[in-house]
Write an enzyme that holds these catalytic residues in place. Structure first.
Site, PDB file in Angstrom:
ATOM      1  N   ALA A  66       0.850  -1.187   0.000  1.00  0.00           N
ATOM      2  CA  ALA A  66       0.000   0.000   0.000  1.00  0.00           C
ATOM      3  C   ALA A  66       0.889   1.243   0.000  1.00  0.00           C
ATOM      4  CB  ALA A  66      -0.913  -0.004   1.221  1.00  0.00           C
ATOM      5  N   GLY A 112      -0.498  -5.135   0.960  1.00  0.00           N
ATOM      6  CA  GLY A 112      -1.760  -5.043   0.239  1.00  0.00           C
ATOM      7  C   GLY A 112      -1.721  -5.727  -1.113  1.00  0.00           C
ATOM      8  N   GLU A 115      -2.354  -9.311  -0.389  1.00  0.00           N
ATOM      9  CA  GLU A 115      -3.750  -9.398   0.027  1.00  0.00           C
ATOM     10  C   GLU A 115      -4.685  -9.327  -1.177  1.00  0.00           C
ATOM     11  OE1 GLU A 115      -4.193  -7.587   4.424  1.00  0.00           O
ATOM     12  OE2 GLU A 115      -3.161  -6.247   3.026  1.00  0.00           O
ATOM     13  N   GLU A 135       3.753  -6.037   7.340  1.00  0.00           N
ATOM     14  CA  GLU A 135       3.134  -4.946   8.094  1.00  0.00           C
ATOM     15  C   GLU A 135       3.672  -4.788   9.520  1.00  0.00           C
ATOM     16  OE1 GLU A 135       0.122  -5.818   4.850  1.00  0.00           O
ATOM     17  OE2 GLU A 135       1.530  -6.962   6.086  1.00  0.00           O
TER      18      GLU A 135
END
Length: 261
Positions: A66, A112, A115, A135
């Site tokens: 992200a 992300g 994900e 993360e």
């Protein structure tokens, strides 16, 4: 809508979506998530599109995470809203999409990015792919479904280790874990994935949509997957694709599915 962060290409019944932010290794920001949502909504109502491939531009990354700059100053409420909105617009939407979405993972799929790949219905990967959820190195946990989908795909113990160590795994280990279905050389990735997608588009899109719904039901709280399968199985009998499929079988010819109910 004019897309600034994604590219769309169509080949027959196949749509290829490329996340195109090469300067930031295709990192997901708010605008990219919104563009993907808009395009997927458009493609879902497009009768010609029967399958979708999702990939990243360039040779280095599928999606390298992200865009941290967008949320580095967030508080608890803002962080929760970020995760909830992202899951609603993209990650949950992809998982429950009525048409098959294949993630072609080229290079890095981190945070992300991994994900998003896990939200797709299944994954292919290039031999140079690297995957991880880093993360915790930022004082965070995965917020776009990573703590839920990774254990479902590779098992609780392996997911715990990957998330807590924040280590990346290579393509061969991802294949061994069951995180991806196939690994090929990067130069062959898109062609190989297209071949799988074309096999899918030859089949009944209405039946495939019912299959996706039934399979996903097993991972939803309070839903009996077997009951959902019975319901979807019965609904297939009222579709034109069922009539065409059975008629073609009896007449010993190739079915020509139109994907209509």
């Amino acid at each position: 809508m004019n897309y600034e962060n994604i590219l769309i290409e169509k080949e027959k019944n196949l749509a290829i979506i490329t996340i195109n932010r090469p300067k930031s290794l295709n990192a997901l920001n708010k605008a990219t998530i919104e563009e993907l949502n808009h395009l997927l909504i458009t493609l879902e109502s497009d009768k010609e599109t029967k399958a979708i491939i999702l990939t990243g531009s360039g040779e280095k990354a599928f999606v390298a995470g992200a865009d941290i700059k967008e949320f580095s100053n967030f508080n608890t409420s803002e962080g929760s809203q970020l995760a909830a909105k992202g899951q609603e617009l993209l990650f949950d939407y992809v998982q429950n999409y009525s048409k098959p979405i294949i993630a072609a993972v080229n290079g890095f799929a981190l945070g992300g990015g991994l994900e998003l790949a896990m939200a797709a219905h299944f994954r292919t990967a290039s031999s140079n792919a690297r995957m991880g959820l880093p993360e915790v190195t930022l004082g965070l946990i995965p917020g776009y479904g990573g703590t839920q989908r990774l254990p479902q795909l590779i098992g609780k113990g392996r997911a715990m280790e990957m998330i807590m160590t924040a280590e990346m795994i290579n393509a061969d280990k991802a294949l061994d874990f069951g995180l991806v279905n196939h690994v090929v050389e990067q130069s062959e990735l898109l062609t190989f994935t297209k071949q799988i997608a074309q096999k899918i588009t030859n089949n009944s899109s209405t039946a495939i949509g019912k299959a996706i719904k039934s399979i996903n039901a097993n991972y939803r709280d309070g839903i009996n997957g077997f009951h959902e399968e019975i319901k979807c199985f019965g609904e297939c009998f009222d579709t034109e694709d069922f009539k065409e499929g059975t008629t073609a079988f009896i007449e010993k010819r190739k079915a020509e599915f139109k994907g209509t109910i």
